[in-house]
Design a protein around this motif. Structure first.
Motif, PDB file in Angstrom:
ATOM      1  N   HIS A 145      40.345   2.419 -25.313  1.00  0.00           N
ATOM      2  CA  HIS A 145      41.290   3.378 -25.328  1.00  0.00           C
ATOM      3  C   HIS A 145      42.325   3.107 -24.684  1.00  0.00           C
ATOM      4  O   HIS A 145      43.575   3.228 -25.107  1.00  0.00           O
ATOM      5  N   ILE A 146      42.224   2.910 -23.095  1.00  0.00           N
ATOM      6  CA  ILE A 146      43.509   2.570 -22.253  1.00  0.00           C
ATOM      7  C   ILE A 146      44.305   1.487 -23.087  1.00  0.00           C
ATOM      8  O   ILE A 146      45.549   1.598 -23.053  1.00  0.00           O
ATOM      9  N   CYS A 147      43.574   0.285 -23.373  1.00  0.00           N
ATOM     10  CA  CYS A 147      44.450  -0.668 -24.279  1.00  0.00           C
ATOM     11  C   CYS A 147      45.382  -0.184 -25.120  1.00  0.00           C
ATOM     12  O   CYS A 147      46.584  -0.612 -25.421  1.00  0.00           O
ATOM     13  N   TYR A 148      44.725   0.623 -26.095  1.00  0.00           N
ATOM     14  CA  TYR A 148      45.599   0.906 -27.086  1.00  0.00           C
ATOM     15  C   TYR A 148      46.603   2.027 -26.954  1.00  0.00           C
ATOM     16  O   TYR A 148      47.624   2.320 -27.454  1.00  0.00           O
ATOM     17  N   PHE A 149      46.241   3.027 -25.860  1.00  0.00           N
ATOM     18  CA  PHE A 149      47.373   3.896 -25.274  1.00  0.00           C
ATOM     19  C   PHE A 149      48.529   2.776 -24.905  1.00  0.00           C
ATOM     20  O   PHE A 149      49.401   3.421 -25.178  1.00  0.00           O
ATOM     21  N   LEU A 150      48.390   1.603 -24.180  1.00  0.00           N
ATOM     22  CA  LEU A 150      49.488   1.007 -23.621  1.00  0.00           C
ATOM     23  C   LEU A 150      50.274   0.332 -25.141  1.00  0.00           C
ATOM     24  O   LEU A 150      51.419   0.156 -25.162  1.00  0.00           O
ATOM     25  N   ASP A 151      49.208   0.039 -26.060  1.00  0.00           N
ATOM     26  CA  ASP A 151      49.905  -0.512 -27.402  1.00  0.00           C
ATOM     27  C   ASP A 151      50.705   0.441 -28.030  1.00  0.00           C
ATOM     28  O   ASP A 151      52.000   0.142 -28.631  1.00  0.00           O
ATOM     29  N   TYR A 152      50.415   1.792 -28.141  1.00  0.00           N
ATOM     30  CA  TYR A 152      51.113   2.746 -28.467  1.00  0.00           C
ATOM     31  C   TYR A 152      52.491   3.156 -28.057  1.00  0.00           C
ATOM     32  O   TYR A 152      53.724   2.975 -28.517  1.00  0.00           O
ATOM     33  N   GLY A 153      52.567   2.830 -26.555  1.00  0.00           N
ATOM     34  CA  GLY A 153      53.757   2.959 -25.757  1.00  0.00           C
ATOM     35  C   GLY A 153      54.498   1.814 -26.114  1.00  0.00           C
ATOM     36  O   GLY A 153      55.919   2.200 -26.312  1.00  0.00           O
ATOM     37  N   ALA A 154      54.117   0.704 -26.390  1.00  0.00           N
ATOM     38  CA  ALA A 154      54.887  -0.495 -26.545  1.00  0.00           C
ATOM     39  C   ALA A 154      55.418  -0.362 -27.969  1.00  0.00           C
ATOM     40  O   ALA A 154      56.904  -0.594 -28.059  1.00  0.00           O
TER      41      ALA A 154
END
Length: 318
Positions: free
Chosen positions: A101-110
């Motif tokens: 989940h955290i990996c994709y949170f960062l993905d969404y931010g990018a």
């Protein structure tokens, strides 16, 4: 969230990595055939291509004195950030449920940082003549910052609905990315379908058209889960929708970059005579606010992962 249900995707039956992989195992998986391998490489290789273009642009630009080129450099930088973060997210997403989940949170931010970079470049180079120096133009980038922040929050929140409300989760996530894109593209839509103006009637128009078409195709693939939904298990390793989505997104970015570069070159004289270039404080302020607000969202939702009890535990407590 039960680990298996979190890691499994619709229509993809085989090729999953171990849901408790080590960081080294995740890195080694780049050279093994799993259902994530091409997801990683379809963004990792384009990252190097966009990075090469960015470094080349830096080399030929007088960064200190050429303020007209600053929006382009910011856009090119953000076009490097999102494929790199995405490839890292897909690489390390199998370390644990929360890590995924955290990996994709960062993905969404990018992705949303790239959306803001696109808005800055559009504002500087691609606006149709009739919209330059209007109230809409004045507040366009400021609202793009707000949109990026809200989009990051909504897309992060959607991951909490994956198990119990998967359809609502998908709808929220698609909308979270669709509305910033729609806002960013309003000047392009006006230019393509209403009136571009004399200075905007140039070779960039065809690239803008192709970019819109490729983005729509990417959106369709992301939301439809085709072709794997029609033949579960047939496209586990090669050809599933997320891989095709990645390819379309990269092609869309390439077309967008070519369009912006053409507008920057061909409209320079008219734009410099008609409007003021962005100041350093305007660009830096917009990017910094987006990063701060998006990271705040990511930190908040990451912390919420550890505060939220598992669905099975909640049922037992009830």
């Amino acid at each position: 969230m039960p680990a298996k249900r979190v890691f499994h995707e619709q229509g993809i039956l085989f090729g999953y990595r171990h849901p408790q992989s080590s960081a080294m195992a995740c890195i080694l998986s780049l050279f093994q055939m799993t259902n994530e391998t091409l997801n990683i490489w379809t963004h990792l290789l384009p990252f190097w291509f966009f990075a090469w273009r960015f470094v080349t642009a830096l080399y030929v630009t007088d960064i200190k004195n050429d303020s007209y080129s600053w929006p382009m450099l910011v856009y090119m930088c953000t076009s490097c950030v999102y494929p790199l973060v995405s490839s890292c997210a897909h690489t390390f997403s199998s370390m644990s449920k929360n890590a995924r989940h955290i990996c994709y949170f960062l993905d969404y931010g990018a992705v949303n940082l790239f959306s803001l970079g696109s808005a800055i470049a559009y504002s500087a180079y691609t606006f149709p003549d009739a919209l330059v120096c209007t109230t809409f133009h004045d507040y366009y980038v400021a609202l793009a910052v707000l949109n990026a922040t809200l989009s990051t929050g909504l897309s992060c929140y959607s991951r909490f609905l994956e198990i119990q409300k998967p359809r609502l989760c998908k709808v929220i996530r698609v909308l979270a990315f669709a509305y910033p894109y729609t806002w960013d593209s309003l000047p392009i839509f006006y230019r393509l379908f209403l009136f571009s103006g004399e200075s905007a009637q140039n070779e960039a128009t065809l690239y803008h058209q192709k970019h819109v078409i490729m983005t729509l195709l990417a959106s369709f693939l992301y939301s439809a889960h085709l072709p794997e939904r029609l033949a579960p298990g047939r496209f586990d390793y090669i050809g599933h929708s997320h891989q095709l989505f990645h390819v379309c997104v990269i092609l869309a970015t390439h077309l967008q970059m070519e369009a912006i570069l053409l507008d920057k070159t061909l409209r320079k004289e008219w734009l410099l005579a008609t409007s003021k270039p962005f100041s350093f404080s305007q660009i830096a302020g917009a990017i910094l606010l987006c990063i701060i607000f998006s990271l705040s969202n990511i930190i908040y939702f990451s912390a919420a992962l550890y505060r939220t009890p598992e669905p099975e535990l909640r049922k037992k407590e009830t």
